[in-house]
Design an enzyme around this catalytic site. Sequence first.
Site, PDB file in Angstrom:
ATOM      1  N   SER A 143       0.855  -1.192   0.000  1.00 55.12           N
ATOM      2  CA  SER A 143       0.000   0.000   0.000  1.00 55.12           C
ATOM      3  C   SER A 143       0.886   1.235   0.000  1.00 55.12           C
ATOM      4  O   SER A 143       2.088   1.152   0.305  1.00 55.12           O
ATOM      5  CB  SER A 143      -0.862  -0.012   1.270  1.00 55.12           C
ATOM      6  OG  SER A 143      -1.485   1.228   1.474  1.00 55.12           O
ATOM      7  N   TYR A 156      -3.622  -1.072   9.929  1.00 53.22           N
ATOM      8  CA  TYR A 156      -3.430  -1.198   8.476  1.00 53.22           C
ATOM      9  C   TYR A 156      -2.022  -0.730   8.092  1.00 53.22           C
ATOM     10  O   TYR A 156      -1.302  -1.429   7.363  1.00 53.22           O
ATOM     11  CB  TYR A 156      -4.498  -0.374   7.739  1.00 53.22           C
ATOM     12  CG  TYR A 156      -4.498  -0.558   6.239  1.00 53.22           C
ATOM     13  CD1 TYR A 156      -5.096  -1.666   5.655  1.00 53.22           C
ATOM     14  CD2 TYR A 156      -3.899   0.379   5.398  1.00 53.22           C
ATOM     15  CE1 TYR A 156      -5.110  -1.844   4.283  1.00 53.22           C
ATOM     16  CE2 TYR A 156      -3.909   0.215   4.022  1.00 53.22           C
ATOM     17  CZ  TYR A 156      -4.511  -0.897   3.468  1.00 53.22           C
ATOM     18  OH  TYR A 156      -4.513  -1.062   2.095  1.00 53.22           O
TER      19      TYR A 156
HETATM   20  P1  NAP Z   1     -11.694  -5.003  -1.534  1.00 47.93           P
HETATM   21  O1  NAP Z   1     -12.611  -4.821  -2.699  1.00 47.93           O
HETATM   22  O2  NAP Z   1     -12.194  -4.729  -0.169  1.00 47.93           O
HETATM   23  O3  NAP Z   1     -11.044  -6.452  -1.639  1.00 47.93           O
HETATM   24  C1  NAP Z   1     -10.433  -7.099  -0.555  1.00 47.93           C
HETATM   25  C2  NAP Z   1     -10.489  -8.581  -0.818  1.00 47.93           C
HETATM   26  O4  NAP Z   1      -9.957  -9.293   0.298  1.00 47.93           O
HETATM   27  C3  NAP Z   1     -11.932  -9.053  -1.000  1.00 47.93           C
HETATM   28  O5  NAP Z   1     -11.965 -10.071  -1.956  1.00 47.93           O
HETATM   29  C4  NAP Z   1     -12.239  -9.592   0.376  1.00 47.93           C
HETATM   30  O6  NAP Z   1     -13.314 -10.478   0.426  1.00 47.93           O
HETATM   31  C5  NAP Z   1     -10.916 -10.266   0.683  1.00 47.93           C
HETATM   32  N1  NAP Z   1     -10.830 -10.608   2.087  1.00 47.93           N
HETATM   33  C6  NAP Z   1     -10.925  -9.780   3.146  1.00 47.93           C
HETATM   34  N2  NAP Z   1     -10.855 -10.473   4.281  1.00 47.93           N
HETATM   35  C7  NAP Z   1     -10.733 -11.779   3.949  1.00 47.93           C
HETATM   36  C8  NAP Z   1     -10.647 -12.977   4.680  1.00 47.93           C
HETATM   37  N3  NAP Z   1     -10.686 -13.004   6.017  1.00 47.93           N
HETATM   38  N4  NAP Z   1     -10.526 -14.148   4.006  1.00 47.93           N
HETATM   39  C9  NAP Z   1     -10.513 -14.167   2.653  1.00 47.93           C
HETATM   40  N5  NAP Z   1     -10.605 -13.051   1.905  1.00 47.93           N
HETATM   41  C10 NAP Z   1     -10.717 -11.866   2.549  1.00 47.93           C
HETATM   42  O7  NAP Z   1     -10.483  -4.004  -1.703  1.00 47.93           O
HETATM   43  P2  NAP Z   1      -9.262  -3.952  -2.738  1.00 47.93           P
HETATM   44  O8  NAP Z   1      -8.911  -2.536  -2.849  1.00 47.93           O
HETATM   45  O9  NAP Z   1      -9.529  -4.734  -3.956  1.00 47.93           O
HETATM   46  O10 NAP Z   1      -8.126  -4.652  -1.863  1.00 47.93           O
HETATM   47  C11 NAP Z   1      -7.203  -5.565  -2.387  1.00 47.93           C
HETATM   48  C12 NAP Z   1      -5.860  -5.333  -1.721  1.00 47.93           C
HETATM   49  O11 NAP Z   1      -5.369  -4.065  -2.138  1.00 47.93           O
HETATM   50  C13 NAP Z   1      -5.916  -5.273  -0.193  1.00 47.93           C
HETATM   51  O12 NAP Z   1      -4.782  -5.921   0.342  1.00 47.93           O
HETATM   52  C14 NAP Z   1      -5.857  -3.776   0.095  1.00 47.93           C
HETATM   53  O13 NAP Z   1      -5.333  -3.497   1.357  1.00 47.93           O
HETATM   54  C15 NAP Z   1      -4.931  -3.347  -1.022  1.00 47.93           C
HETATM   55  N6  NAP Z   1      -4.931  -1.918  -1.335  1.00 47.93           N
HETATM   56  C16 NAP Z   1      -6.039  -1.324  -1.855  1.00 47.93           C
HETATM   57  C17 NAP Z   1      -5.987   0.041  -2.163  1.00 47.93           C
HETATM   58  C18 NAP Z   1      -7.152   0.763  -2.739  1.00 47.93           C
HETATM   59  O14 NAP Z   1      -7.071   1.984  -2.921  1.00 47.93           O
HETATM   60  N7  NAP Z   1      -8.244   0.124  -3.067  1.00 47.93           N
HETATM   61  C19 NAP Z   1      -4.839   0.775  -1.925  1.00 47.93           C
HETATM   62  C20 NAP Z   1      -3.731   0.129  -1.391  1.00 47.93           C
HETATM   63  C21 NAP Z   1      -3.791  -1.227  -1.107  1.00 47.93           C
HETATM   64  P3  NAP Z   1     -14.794  -9.912   0.754  1.00 47.93           P
HETATM   65  O15 NAP Z   1     -15.316  -9.313  -0.523  1.00 47.93           O
HETATM   66  O16 NAP Z   1     -15.515 -11.129   1.187  1.00 47.93           O
HETATM   67  O17 NAP Z   1     -14.655  -8.894   1.827  1.00 47.93           O
END
Ligand code: NAP
Length: 251
Positions: A143, A156
């Site tokens: 991140s 986080y």
């Molecule tokens: P997201 O749409 O919230 O996706 C997160 C994913 O992780 C979802 O598929 C979620 O499943 C899964 N997950 C959460 N807890 C879990 C668990 N206990 N067991 C299995 N799966 C689990 O957000 P995203 O932005 O795509 O996030 C993906 C990654 O990118 C994360 O590591 C996040 O920290 C990172 N990130 C995102 C951003 C951003 O701006 N979006 C920026 C920096 C880093 P559910 O749908 O069931 O919750």
Amino acid sequence: MILDKFRLDGKVAIVTGSNTGLGQGFCVALAEAGAKVLGVGRRDSEDTLAKIGKEKFDYMIADLSDPHCAKDIIGAALERYGSVDILVNNAGIIKRNDSLVFSEKDWDEVMNVNLKSLFFLSQAAANAMVAQGRGGKIINVASLLSFQGGIRVPSYTSSKSAVKGLTMTLANEWAKYNIQVNAIAPGYMVTNNTEALRNDPDRSKAILERIPAGRWGTPEDIMGAGVFLASAASDYVTGFTIAVDGGWLGR
Ligand code: NAP
């Protein structure tokens, strides 16, 4: 030919958090590049399956708040596809609250999914890769808060800063097995993770004004870096965290 080095034909990838957001983007990208992909999530990934098709994609249910599921996940990939060549540790959660009152529960939940399961799944994948004897690729999703402090997100930021450090230590240890370990640090992307930020007009405006590219990122934006780090094109790249952030960190 250089473009052939980006092909993933014959490779098997595991992507956690495959039902939505960036995880779905990684699944689509790796499958389009030729890999067979096993998605992992705590709910179904039917939407991702519909985008890719069952020849290149299958999924399993696992809750990564319990790191003990690591061995089952690797076992499922070996059983369904016969090998594990690429692991994308994408699943992650965020909890927001003032650090003065931040709860132990919110600390532990974030650390377990974002860091502890990421480590034990990487360990299980690397053991399979070492046994296979032909190297492998591990991509961790870090991140901007692997580089910056953030506000009201103590667990986080701690987890994502640790992911950057862990990426380096695993790269050092596993280079001799031809396993490259890198991370991608997405900027501000339009996914569920940032819904609260995007719904806050003040924060949303301030963020947008600071992004040199002048827009939020999308799951499509991480696909190129994902395929690069999963492919032979990156065989001499290891231990590094690549920002895909529209220029945020350079500002
Ligand atoms: P997201 O749409 O919230 O996706 C997160 C994913 O992780 C979802 O598929 C979620 O499943 C899964 N997950 C959460 N807890 C879990 C668990 N206990 N067991 C299995 N799966 C689990 O957000 P995203 O932005 O795509 O996030 C993906 C990654 O990118 C994360 O590591 C996040 O920290 C990172 N990130 C995102 C951003 C951003 O701006 N979006 C920026 C920096 C880093 P559910 O749908 O069931 O919750």
